[in-house]
Design a protein around this motif. Structure first.
Motif, PDB file in Angstrom:
ATOM      1  N   LEU A  64       0.868  -1.173   0.000  1.00  0.00           N
ATOM      2  CA  LEU A  64       0.000   0.000   0.000  1.00  0.00           C
ATOM      3  C   LEU A  64       0.905   1.223   0.000  1.00  0.00           C
ATOM      4  N   SER A  65       0.748   2.071  -1.009  1.00  0.00           N
ATOM      5  CA  SER A  65       1.587   3.251  -1.143  1.00  0.00           C
ATOM      6  C   SER A  65       0.711   4.455  -1.482  1.00  0.00           C
ATOM      7  N   PHE A  66       1.008   5.587  -0.842  1.00  0.00           N
ATOM      8  CA  PHE A  66       0.219   6.794  -1.099  1.00  0.00           C
ATOM      9  C   PHE A  66       1.025   8.036  -0.757  1.00  0.00           C
ATOM     10  N   THR A  67       0.621   9.154  -1.368  1.00  0.00           N
ATOM     11  CA  THR A  67       1.229  10.423  -0.994  1.00  0.00           C
ATOM     12  C   THR A  67       0.722  10.787   0.398  1.00  0.00           C
ATOM     13  N   TRP A  68       1.474  11.660   1.077  1.00  0.00           N
ATOM     14  CA  TRP A  68       1.143  12.000   2.457  1.00  0.00           C
ATOM     15  C   TRP A  68       1.263  13.503   2.650  1.00  0.00           C
ATOM     16  N   THR A  69       0.193  14.113   3.104  1.00  0.00           N
ATOM     17  CA  THR A  69       0.217  15.518   3.480  1.00  0.00           C
ATOM     18  C   THR A  69      -0.360  15.637   4.878  1.00  0.00           C
ATOM     19  N   TYR A  70       0.423  16.224   5.775  1.00  0.00           N
ATOM     20  CA  TYR A  70      -0.012  16.511   7.132  1.00  0.00           C
ATOM     21  C   TYR A  70      -0.621  17.910   7.102  1.00  0.00           C
ATOM     22  N   VAL A  71      -1.881  18.031   7.497  1.00  0.00           N
ATOM     23  CA  VAL A  71      -2.619  19.289   7.375  1.00  0.00           C
ATOM     24  C   VAL A  71      -1.906  20.453   8.067  1.00  0.00           C
ATOM     25  N   ALA A  72      -1.338  20.203   9.235  1.00  0.00           N
ATOM     26  CA  ALA A  72      -0.701  21.285  10.001  1.00  0.00           C
ATOM     27  C   ALA A  72       0.770  21.498   9.620  1.00  0.00           C
ATOM     28  N   ASP A  73       1.222  20.870   8.560  1.00  0.00           N
ATOM     29  CA  ASP A  73       2.624  20.974   8.130  1.00  0.00           C
ATOM     30  C   ASP A  73       2.951  22.404   7.696  1.00  0.00           C
ATOM     31  N   LYS A  74       4.029  22.931   8.217  1.00  0.00           N
ATOM     32  CA  LYS A  74       4.473  24.278   7.843  1.00  0.00           C
ATOM     33  C   LYS A  74       5.760  24.235   7.016  1.00  0.00           C
ATOM     34  N   ALA A  75       6.270  23.016   6.766  1.00  0.00           N
ATOM     35  CA  ALA A  75       7.512  22.875   5.998  1.00  0.00           C
ATOM     36  C   ALA A  75       7.272  23.236   4.530  1.00  0.00           C
ATOM     37  N   ILE A  76       8.306  23.760   3.905  1.00  0.00           N
ATOM     38  CA  ILE A  76       8.236  24.071   2.477  1.00  0.00           C
ATOM     39  C   ILE A  76       8.589  22.802   1.710  1.00  0.00           C
ATOM     40  N   ARG A  77       7.693  22.391   0.812  1.00  0.00           N
ATOM     41  CA  ARG A  77       7.874  21.157   0.051  1.00  0.00           C
ATOM     42  C   ARG A  77       7.628  21.406  -1.424  1.00  0.00           C
ATOM     43  N   GLU A  78       8.380  20.714  -2.231  1.00  0.00           N
ATOM     44  CA  GLU A  78       8.143  20.767  -3.674  1.00  0.00           C
ATOM     45  C   GLU A  78       7.015  19.826  -4.062  1.00  0.00           C
ATOM     46  N   GLU A  79       6.827  18.758  -3.264  1.00  0.00           N
ATOM     47  CA  GLU A  79       5.777  17.765  -3.511  1.00  0.00           C
ATOM     48  C   GLU A  79       5.486  17.047  -2.199  1.00  0.00           C
ATOM     49  N   PRO A  80       4.337  16.368  -2.107  1.00  0.00           N
ATOM     50  CA  PRO A  80       4.027  15.640  -0.875  1.00  0.00           C
ATOM     51  C   PRO A  80       5.026  14.505  -0.647  1.00  0.00           C
ATOM     52  N   SER A  81       5.165  14.108   0.603  1.00  0.00           N
ATOM     53  CA  SER A  81       5.976  12.930   0.887  1.00  0.00           C
ATOM     54  C   SER A  81       5.183  11.686   0.481  1.00  0.00           C
ATOM     55  N   GLN A  82       5.805  10.531   0.586  1.00  0.00           N
ATOM     56  CA  GLN A  82       5.172   9.294   0.125  1.00  0.00           C
ATOM     57  C   GLN A  82       5.408   8.193   1.147  1.00  0.00           C
ATOM     58  N   VAL A  83       4.335   7.500   1.520  1.00  0.00           N
ATOM     59  CA  VAL A  83       4.385   6.394   2.477  1.00  0.00           C
ATOM     60  C   VAL A  83       4.121   5.090   1.741  1.00  0.00           C
ATOM     61  N   THR A  84       4.919   4.060   2.064  1.00  0.00           N
ATOM     62  CA  THR A  84       4.699   2.736   1.507  1.00  0.00           C
ATOM     63  C   THR A  84       4.768   1.710   2.627  1.00  0.00           C
ATOM     64  N   PHE A  85       3.758   0.858   2.688  1.00  0.00           N
ATOM     65  CA  PHE A  85       3.755  -0.293   3.583  1.00  0.00           C
ATOM     66  C   PHE A  85       3.941  -1.536   2.711  1.00  0.00           C
ATOM     67  N   GLU A  86       4.969  -2.317   2.986  1.00  0.00           N
ATOM     68  CA  GLU A  86       5.184  -3.588   2.283  1.00  0.00           C
ATOM     69  C   GLU A  86       5.011  -4.719   3.273  1.00  0.00           C
ATOM     70  N   LEU A  87       4.211  -5.712   2.901  1.00  0.00           N
ATOM     71  CA  LEU A  87       3.964  -6.867   3.740  1.00  0.00           C
ATOM     72  C   LEU A  87       4.575  -8.089   3.055  1.00  0.00           C
ATOM     73  N   LYS A  88       5.337  -8.862   3.812  1.00  0.00           N
ATOM     74  CA  LYS A  88       5.938 -10.076   3.267  1.00  0.00           C
ATOM     75  C   LYS A  88       5.772 -11.198   4.272  1.00  0.00           C
ATOM     76  N   GLN A  89       5.030 -12.234   3.875  1.00  0.00           N
ATOM     77  CA  GLN A  89       4.819 -13.363   4.770  1.00  0.00           C
ATOM     78  C   GLN A  89       6.096 -14.179   4.880  1.00  0.00           C
ATOM     79  N   MET A  90       6.432 -14.523   6.110  1.00  0.00           N
ATOM     80  CA  MET A  90       7.600 -15.348   6.403  1.00  0.00           C
ATOM     81  C   MET A  90       7.144 -16.406   7.400  1.00  0.00           C
ATOM     82  N   GLU A  91       6.594 -17.500   6.863  1.00  0.00           N
ATOM     83  CA  GLU A  91       5.988 -18.556   7.668  1.00  0.00           C
ATOM     84  C   GLU A  91       4.875 -17.957   8.521  1.00  0.00           C
ATOM     85  N   SER A  92       4.954 -18.033   9.858  1.00  0.00           N
ATOM     86  CA  SER A  92       3.857 -17.538  10.702  1.00  0.00           C
ATOM     87  C   SER A  92       4.035 -16.072  11.102  1.00  0.00           C
TER      88      SER A  92
END
Length: 151
Positions: A71-99
């Protein structure tokens, strides 16, 4: 501007299906993610929002959604005051390893203000994400979250 990436890896005694539900279902997120609910239709190009107390706190656009895997998506924090050229990006990777499921969080396109060099706060992505994901791990493995910490 040089981009910074924050990566956090944890191993959770669960299934990819249960972990995916915890990442995408408000009944779970409000328990481990500082009371946040999550909303999306989980289609690439769709909006994703996190809300606290009925107010959107973070939002973005889904870039990749492969249930039980990534699951990957852009991320914008509403109260963010930092200067950005583009939103940051979050990715969650899931990999099963037995149990166990290896969960890798990657938060990319960060600016220096996103990293807070203090060890007694949840401020900064480098402090907030470990707290959130530790809470998620505890919830899935024990049915309970960690006790709230007052800082």
């Amino acid at each position: 501007m040089a981009d910074t990436t924050f990566v956090y890896v944890t191993y959770i005694a669960t299934t990819p299906e249960k972990l995916w539900e915890a990442l995408t279902n408000s009944e779970f997120t409000k328990q481990y993610f500082f009371g946040s609910t999550i909303e999306s239709d989980w289609q690439e190009g769709s909006r994703i929002t996190y809300s606290r107390n009925g107010q959107v706190s973070d939002y973005g656009t889904i870039l990749k959604c492969e249930p039980y895997r990534i699951l990957s998506f852009t991320w914008t924090y509403v109260a963010d005051k930092a200067i950005r050229e583009e939103p940051s990006q979050v990715t969650f990777e899931l990999k099963q390893m037995e149990s166990t499921v290896k969960l890798t969080l990657k938060h990319e396109k960060l600016v220096p203000a996103d990293i807070v060099d203090k060890d007694d706060t949840f401020e900064g992505l480098n402090n907030g994400w470990p707290a959130i994901l530790s809470n998620l791990k505890s919830l899935l493995e024990t049915g309970k979250t960690l006790a709230p910490v007052a800082l």
